[in-house]
Scaffold this motif. Structure first.
Motif, PDB file in Angstrom:
ATOM      1  N   THR A  77       0.848  -1.185   0.000  1.00 50.86           N
ATOM      2  CA  THR A  77       0.000   0.000   0.000  1.00 50.86           C
ATOM      3  C   THR A  77       0.880   1.230   0.000  1.00 50.86           C
ATOM      4  OG1 THR A  77      -1.958   0.992   1.015  1.00 50.86           O
ATOM      5  CG2 THR A  77      -0.188   0.327   2.499  1.00 50.86           C
ATOM      6  N   HIS A  78       0.242   2.401  -0.126  1.00 49.80           N
ATOM      7  CA  HIS A  78       0.966   3.659   0.074  1.00 49.80           C
ATOM      8  C   HIS A  78       0.239   4.470   1.126  1.00 49.80           C
ATOM      9  CE1 HIS A  78      -1.811   6.499  -1.922  1.00 49.80           C
ATOM     10  NE2 HIS A  78      -2.003   5.576  -2.855  1.00 49.80           N
ATOM     11  N   SER A  79       0.990   5.139   1.965  1.00 52.33           N
ATOM     12  CA  SER A  79       0.407   5.933   3.046  1.00 52.33           C
ATOM     13  C   SER A  79       1.520   6.733   3.703  1.00 52.33           C
ATOM     14  CB  SER A  79      -0.258   5.020   4.080  1.00 52.33           C
ATOM     15  OG  SER A  79      -0.583   5.732   5.252  1.00 52.33           O
ATOM     16  N   SER A  80       1.144   7.896   4.239  1.00 61.22           N
ATOM     17  CA  SER A  80       2.123   8.691   4.977  1.00 61.22           C
ATOM     18  C   SER A  80       2.041   8.452   6.470  1.00 61.22           C
ATOM     19  CB  SER A  80       1.902  10.187   4.690  1.00 61.22           C
ATOM     20  OG  SER A  80       0.594  10.565   5.072  1.00 61.22           O
ATOM     21  N   VAL A 101       4.796   1.954   0.722  1.00 63.23           N
ATOM     22  CA  VAL A 101       5.364   3.131   0.065  1.00 63.23           C
ATOM     23  C   VAL A 101       5.000   4.358   0.889  1.00 63.23           C
ATOM     24  CG1 VAL A 101       5.335   4.570  -2.006  1.00 63.23           C
ATOM     25  CG2 VAL A 101       5.252   2.064  -2.214  1.00 63.23           C
ATOM     26  N   MET A 102       6.015   5.109   1.307  1.00 56.83           N
ATOM     27  CA  MET A 102       5.802   6.294   2.134  1.00 56.83           C
ATOM     28  C   MET A 102       6.550   7.481   1.536  1.00 56.83           C
ATOM     29  SD  MET A 102       6.033   4.724   6.028  1.00 56.83           S
ATOM     30  CE  MET A 102       5.097   6.089   6.737  1.00 56.83           C
ATOM     31  N   PRO A 103       5.943   8.675   1.524  1.00 51.29           N
ATOM     32  CA  PRO A 103       6.631   9.851   0.998  1.00 51.29           C
ATOM     33  C   PRO A 103       7.843  10.206   1.860  1.00 51.29           C
ATOM     34  CG  PRO A 103       4.587  10.477   2.079  1.00 51.29           C
ATOM     35  CD  PRO A 103       4.579   8.984   1.997  1.00 51.29           C
ATOM     36  N   VAL A 121       9.712  -0.463   4.170  1.00 54.75           N
ATOM     37  CA  VAL A 121       9.346   0.882   3.755  1.00 54.75           C
ATOM     38  C   VAL A 121      10.114   1.260   2.497  1.00 54.75           C
ATOM     39  CG1 VAL A 121       9.415   3.332   4.371  1.00 54.75           C
ATOM     40  CG2 VAL A 121       8.734   1.632   6.078  1.00 54.75           C
ATOM     41  N   ILE A 122       9.380   1.697   1.482  1.00 55.03           N
ATOM     42  CA  ILE A 122       9.989   2.199   0.245  1.00 55.03           C
ATOM     43  C   ILE A 122       9.635   3.678   0.144  1.00 55.03           C
ATOM     44  CG2 ILE A 122      10.088   2.026  -2.268  1.00 55.03           C
ATOM     45  CD1 ILE A 122       8.616  -0.859  -0.348  1.00 55.03           C
ATOM     46  N   GLU A 123      10.639   4.534   0.179  1.00 60.26           N
ATOM     47  CA  GLU A 123      10.376   5.969   0.147  1.00 60.26           C
ATOM     48  C   GLU A 123      10.252   6.469  -1.293  1.00 60.26           C
ATOM     49  OE1 GLU A 123      12.570   8.589   2.655  1.00 60.26           O
ATOM     50  OE2 GLU A 123      12.858   7.089   4.227  1.00 60.26           O
ATOM     51  N   CYS A 124       9.466   7.554  -1.452  1.00 57.40           N
ATOM     52  CA  CYS A 124       9.273   8.163  -2.765  1.00 57.40           C
ATOM     53  C   CYS A 124       9.134   9.671  -2.603  1.00 57.40           C
ATOM     54  CB  CYS A 124       8.027   7.590  -3.448  1.00 57.40           C
ATOM     55  SG  CYS A 124       6.480   8.041  -2.624  1.00 57.40           S
ATOM     56  N   GLU A 125       9.070  10.377  -3.718  1.00 52.96           N
ATOM     57  CA  GLU A 125       8.846  11.820  -3.662  1.00 52.96           C
ATOM     58  C   GLU A 125       7.461  12.100  -3.080  1.00 52.96           C
ATOM     59  OE1 GLU A 125      11.030  14.336  -4.451  1.00 52.96           O
ATOM     60  OE2 GLU A 125      12.409  12.617  -4.448  1.00 52.96           O
ATOM     61  N   ILE A 128       1.259  12.614  -4.885  1.00 55.82           N
ATOM     62  CA  ILE A 128       0.334  11.488  -5.091  1.00 55.82           C
ATOM     63  C   ILE A 128       0.778  10.637  -6.274  1.00 55.82           C
ATOM     64  CG2 ILE A 128      -2.003  10.876  -5.772  1.00 55.82           C
ATOM     65  CD1 ILE A 128      -1.817  11.575  -2.885  1.00 55.82           C
ATOM     66  N   ASP A 129       1.210  11.299  -7.368  1.00 55.80           N
ATOM     67  CA  ASP A 129       1.644  10.557  -8.554  1.00 55.80           C
ATOM     68  C   ASP A 129       2.836   9.663  -8.240  1.00 55.80           C
ATOM     69  OD1 ASP A 129      -0.352  11.626 -10.096  1.00 55.80           O
ATOM     70  OD2 ASP A 129       0.909  13.162 -11.031  1.00 55.80           O
ATOM     71  N   ALA A 130       3.791  10.205  -7.489  1.00 55.08           N
ATOM     72  CA  ALA A 130       4.988   9.429  -7.140  1.00 55.08           C
ATOM     73  C   ALA A 130       4.624   8.243  -6.254  1.00 55.08           C
ATOM     74  CB  ALA A 130       6.006  10.320  -6.443  1.00 55.08           C
ATOM     75  N   ARG A 131       3.701   8.475  -5.327  1.00 58.05           N
ATOM     76  CA  ARG A 131       3.284   7.385  -4.444  1.00 58.05           C
ATOM     77  C   ARG A 131       2.629   6.260  -5.242  1.00 58.05           C
ATOM     78  NH1 ARG A 131       0.833  10.436   0.874  1.00 58.05           N
ATOM     79  NH2 ARG A 131      -0.536   8.609   0.894  1.00 58.05           N
TER      80      ARG A 131
END
Length: 319
Positions: A77-80, A101-103, A121-125, A128-131
């Motif tokens: 999933t993705h979430s902050s 996936v976390m910003p 945890v996989i970090e991204c920019e 929303i698009d990056a997540r």
């Protein structure tokens, strides 16, 4: 599942599935707040829930309900923040792999909590698009199953167990039940379970003026998104409304009210000072709605789901 064919049994089965892995959170009242609001308010304290928010319910229901074959694939999933911790905890309970996936700008304490539950945890920019792009890549690479933060029937049914407990435990008939609205998972579950258990109760959503996509969608009958990145102290409600959630809201939610950040902070401070409990700004939105619209709720029995208590204290500034 199809919400047009959902029944009370779906909520009962979800509750049975998760009850040993969540808290049955207390209901609190406060005489001073009741006097100020002009009504009788029962607060369902999901700020005391595991991971500090109602999100534990949906995450647990979605993951514990998977087949053995699906569990072998792991989840992603993705979430902050709160949903990230909910999925990580549920995956730990189920003994399966989780990729979150976390910003990059998510609080370190939340990233550490997710890692502490054993998730990767996989970090991204921080967009929303990056997540979404990063999450899609993770799913493609690992074959994991998506656990969407809110636009998922299993999540919605799980979140609805909070309102199920509120109705069962309060020992009164509610005229109104209020929740905040972000992606719409909490209010969708609340509206559905109220429809089955307390059909005369009107379910109302509260939303910040600066992130009013649900309000505009509800009033227009067409799903719309926020125009650009919204800015509000209620940072847990910045997500655009999901289409599955919107279908439930259109059918079962009575109304949606808006409040501004100043009104949210008044409600937040009131709960902190009078009830001696910590809630996050997003959580204060429904109380702000009641205080702003006293004539609507006057002399009524009101239930409010306090959605969570995960506060970034550095961002809280009282005048």
């Amino acid at each position: 599942m199809d919400f047009n064919t959902s029944t009370l049994k779906d909520f009962e089965e979800a509750h049975d599935r998760i009850r040993n892995h969540i808290h049955r959170t207390p209901i609190l009242t406060n005489a001073t707040i009741n006097e100020m609001a002009g009504c009788s308010i029962s607060f369902k304290c999901e700020n005391f829930q595991k991971v500090g928010a109602f999100k534990a319910r949906g995450g647990m229901n979605a993951i514990l309900g998977l087949s053995d074959a699906d569990k072998q694939k792991g989840v992603a999933t993705h979430s902050s923040g709160n949903h990230a911790q909910a999925v990580a905890l549920a995956a730990k309970v189920a003994g399966i792999k989780a990729w979150i996936v976390m910003p990059s700008n998510a609080p370190k304490v939340k990233k550490d909590a997710v890692k502490g539950y054993g998730a990767e945890v996989i970090e991204c920019e921080p967009t929303i698009d990056a997540r979404e792009d990063t999450l899609n890549a993770v799913i493609q690479e690992n074959g994991a199953l998506l656990i969407h933060p809110y636009n998922d029937e299993r999540i919605i049914i799980g979140q609805g167990t909070a309102t199920k407990e509120l109705i069962e435990d309060a020992e009164k008939d509610f005229d109104y039940i209020l929740t905040p609205i972000g992606g719409g998972g909490l209010i969708s579950g609340a509206a559905l379970v109220s429809h089955y258990l307390s059909p005369n109760t009107k379910v109302i959503g509260g939303e910040p003026e600066a992130a009013d996509d649900a309000y505009r969608s509800f009033k227009s009958g067409q799903l719309v998104k926020n125009d650009g990145p919204p800015k509000t102290i209620a940072d847990g409600l910045l997500t655009n409304l999901g289409d599955k959630n919107f279908e439930v809201i259109k059918k079962y939610v009575h109304d949606i009210y808006l409040v501004n950040d100043a009104e949210i902070m008044v409600a937040l401070r009131l709960v902190w000072e009078r009830m001696k409990i910590i809630i996050e700004p997003s959580c204060a939105v429904p109380l702000a709605v009641v205080l702003k619209n006293k004539s609507v709720f006057e002399n009524k029995n009101v239930g409010i789901v306090l959605s969570g208590g995960n506060v970034d204290l550095g961002k809280i500034k009282f005048d």
